[in-house]
Design a protein around this motif. Structure first.
Motif, short mmCIF file in Angstrom:
data_model
loop_
_atom_site.label_atom_id
_atom_site.label_comp_id
_atom_site.label_asym_id
_atom_site.label_seq_id
_atom_site.Cartn_x
_atom_site.Cartn_y
_atom_site.Cartn_z
N PHE A 71 -44.85 14.00 -57.18
CA PHE A 71 -46.10 13.12 -57.55
C PHE A 71 -47.30 14.39 -57.45
CE2 PHE A 71 -43.32 10.02 -55.71
CZ PHE A 71 -43.03 9.38 -56.68
N THR A 118 -47.48 15.75 -60.60
CA THR A 118 -48.30 14.76 -61.78
C THR A 118 -49.80 14.78 -61.68
OG1 THR A 118 -46.28 13.09 -61.48
CG2 THR A 118 -48.57 12.19 -62.31
N TYR A 163 -50.88 18.03 -63.03
CA TYR A 163 -50.77 18.36 -64.62
C TYR A 163 -51.87 17.44 -65.25
CZ TYR A 163 -47.02 21.37 -65.56
OH TYR A 163 -46.21 22.47 -65.67
N THR A 164 -52.09 16.29 -64.85
CA THR A 164 -53.04 15.27 -65.21
C THR A 164 -54.72 15.85 -65.13
OG1 THR A 164 -51.93 13.41 -64.32
CG2 THR A 164 -54.29 13.06 -65.05
N SER A 196 -49.90 9.02 -60.89
CA SER A 196 -49.08 8.96 -60.12
C SER A 196 -48.69 7.73 -59.52
CB SER A 196 -49.67 9.93 -58.89
OG SER A 196 -50.02 11.29 -59.44
N ALA A 250 -46.11 6.51 -61.78
CA ALA A 250 -44.82 7.16 -61.78
C ALA A 250 -44.31 6.35 -60.58
CB ALA A 250 -45.26 8.62 -61.51
N PHE A 290 -38.59 15.61 -63.04
CA PHE A 290 -39.97 15.76 -63.38
C PHE A 290 -40.22 17.44 -63.67
CE2 PHE A 290 -43.92 17.90 -61.77
CZ PHE A 290 -44.78 17.05 -62.47
N THR A 294 -47.22 20.15 -72.15
CA THR A 294 -47.38 21.03 -71.04
C THR A 294 -47.19 22.68 -70.91
OG1 THR A 294 -45.06 20.76 -70.31
CG2 THR A 294 -46.57 18.95 -69.72
N GLY A 354 -50.93 12.45 -55.76
CA GLY A 354 -51.96 12.74 -57.12
C GLY A 354 -53.21 13.07 -56.80
#
Length: 562
Positions: A271, A274, A277-278, A308, A311, A338, A354, A450
């Motif tokens: 998480f 996540t 990367y976001t 997150s 997810a 992940f 990515t 997140g």
């Protein structure tokens, strides 16, 4: 049959203990003002006579603590509500270990005891006499100390502020130690010093004062944390503090899942990834595959939390009906899924999103309301560099997470989580819908991770798959995050903060042990579970469960004459 008597180590007679303690305290307090070595090749300036430097400051601080409890043991018992003997023993061991480690390191590093100047010998003798005398004093521990009188509110707030400032200074000293020798002397002194305060009853008294002044505690903690960057002249140690805050923020989110609900999550670092990367994808980085203008931070933070959260709900919905080891295995698998997924989204093994193992690099610095976090700024005559700017932002993130955690834990939902943790069958029988409340905790913890991830991407200027493993030699990873919660104290706010700081500093300061870090980490876990299973800063309920009071009713009945 011959009865074998247990072997008893002879102790110092009580009549001789007090002179030994007084002599040891005097020598311990004088020795830091003498030179311990002749060359500055040893870390810290221990060559000057007249003022302490380096690890001599640790000896001086532990000596002052021992002097305080010596005064309590020799005639001022109110200085230690529960008794001074045990507290003095812990303080004497703090002085002994830190001093002997430093003097021993001088001999080993410089090539022999000949490099120890005359000031080092009074330190060795003084701490040894202090420890011997302290262990010869009779025990004076009171099970039920007299209730402490309340001070005026102004004095209580002032005391809270001073205590937090001192705690921040101690933590800052540990962060800014420039060598393994200095940190190795600091670590046992800090731990045994805290043990002395707990054994004396002062920690319990301060806890009661904190409970009466919750707002003042929050403000004092924030003020003490804000002081740290003003004490730094560069970014070296502020960068370490930034990483500790990121680690602590994620550990606090995990504490909702593990500490309040009792769910074993072994893939929580996913998480964090996540959110990172976001943020990296919408940051405007030249390596971002979305090729869009940078989003404002508030939008990035909300998006990272939302994805997150989704997810967490997606992974939690089909798995939270599992229990124990089965749930742990599934979450461990999710964490690895992940990492493997973002590693394969490179345009060859999967869609181009990515950049695969190369990750998304050159994530630009944040700009909030025109404030560039990558540029130096002047504040109250102090220049704040890039890491100092992010330190202030991370403090705000920590404050948000602590507020959410505290309010959720004290709410009806929090009480339902605790009921599920203690006995899910009984909680369900009382009308608590276990699956719904567990899914809510899973989603809330994921969204907080997140949020920390969105800041982490800008702080580290990248998001790469290798940062989000289950276990590695350096945090944050899922194993270290779980260890920070368990070692720090499950179900508390300050526990994960302490655990995160400790578990980040140990690998950073003992880099020369890199090949043995996991072995030492496992050994530390074993010792902690054996001697303090409730954690460093335990929840009161957990502490009572692990250390049940001895039932003396049978003893009392036996004393009644027939």
């Amino acid at each position: 049959m011959i009865a074998v008597k247990p072997l008893r180590i002879p102790a110092v007679p009580a009549r001789a203990a007090r002179p030994l303690v007084v002599t040891g305290v005097v020598l311990t307090l004088v020795s830091p003002f003498l030179a311990w070595t002749w060359t500055r090749r040893f870390p810290g300036n221990l060559t000057v006579t007249g003022y302490p430097g380096g690890s001599q400051l640790v000896t001086l601080a532990t000596g002052l603590l021992a002097a305080y409890f010596t005064a309590a043991a020799l005639g001022v018992p109110r200085l230690a509500p529960r008794g001074a003997a045990r507290a003095l023993r812990a303080a004497s061991l703090a002085a002994l270990t830190s001093t002997w480690i430093t003097v021993g390191a001088i001999a080993v590093t410089l090539g022999g005891v000949v490099n120890v100047e005359p000031g080092g010998w009074p330190a060795l003798v003084g701490t040894a006499l202090l420890a011997a005398g302290a262990h010869g004093l009779p025990d004076d521990t009171a099970d039920d100390p007299a209730p402490d009188a309340r001070m005026p509110r102004v004095l209580e707030v002032a005391l809270i502020t001073v205590v937090f400032l001192v705690a921040m200074y101690v933590l800052a000293y540990g962060i800014t130690t420039g060598s393994p020798e200095e940190f190795l002397a600091f670590l046992p002194a800090a731990g045994l010093g805290a043990r002395a305060l707990a054994a004396s009853g002062l920690a319990a008294r301060l806890s009661r004062i904190n409970a009466r002044n919750r707002v003042a505690v929050s403000v004092a903690a924030l003020v003490a944390a804000l002081v740290f960057p003003f004490t730094q002249t560069g970014d070296q140690y502020t960068a370490i503090a930034d990483n500790i805050l990121v680690f602590a923020a994620v550990a606090l989110g995990l504490n909702i899942v593990v500490g309040l609900v009792g769910l074993l999550d072994l893939g929580y670092v996913a998480f964090l990834g996540t959110g990172a990367y976001t943020a990296a994808l919408v940051s405007g980085s030249t390596f971002s595959t979305l090729h869009m203008d940078p989003w404002p931070f508030w939008a990035t933070a909300l998006l990272g939390m939302a994805i997150s959260l989704v997810a967490g709900l997606v992974i939690g919905a089909p798995t939270l009906r599992l229990h124990g080891d089965y749930l742990a295995i599934v979450t461990l698998g999710f964490g690895e899924i992940f990492r493997i997924t973002v590693n394969n989204l490179d345009g060859t093994s999967g869609p181009s999103l990515t950049n695969g193992p190369n990750g998304i690099n050159s994530v630009p610095n944040l700009k909030i309301l025109g404030f560039d976090f990558g540029a130096p700024h002047e504040l109250l005559g102090v220049t704040f560099g890039r890491f100092a700017n992010y330190y202030l932002l991370l403090l705000a993130v920590i404050a948000v997470i602590v507020f959410v955690y505290a309010r959720a834990g004290d709410s009806r939902i929090g009480r339902a989580w605790i009921a599920l943790r203690e006995d899910e069958t009984a909680a369900t029988a009382m009308g608590i819908e276990g699956f719904r409340f567990k899914l809510l905790a899973f989603g809330l913890g994921a969204s907080l991770a997140g949020l920390a991830g969105t800041v982490m991407a800008h702080l580290q200027t990248n998001a790469v798959p290798e940062n989000y493993k289950f276990a590695d030699t350096a945090p944050p990873n899922s194993a270290f995050l779980l260890a920070a919660v368990v070692l720090g104290g499950m179900g508390t706010v300050s526990g994960p903060l302490v655990g995160a700081a400790l578990l980040y500093l140990l690998p950073a300061k003992f880099a020369f042990f890199s090949q043995y870090q996991m072995m030492l980490f496992g050994l530390a876990l074993i010792l902690m579970m054996r001697f303090r299973p409730e954690g460093i800063v335990p929840d009161r309920k957990h502490q009572l469960e692990f250390h049940e009071p001895v039932d003396t009713s049978t003893t009392q009945i036996a004393k009644i004459p027939a």
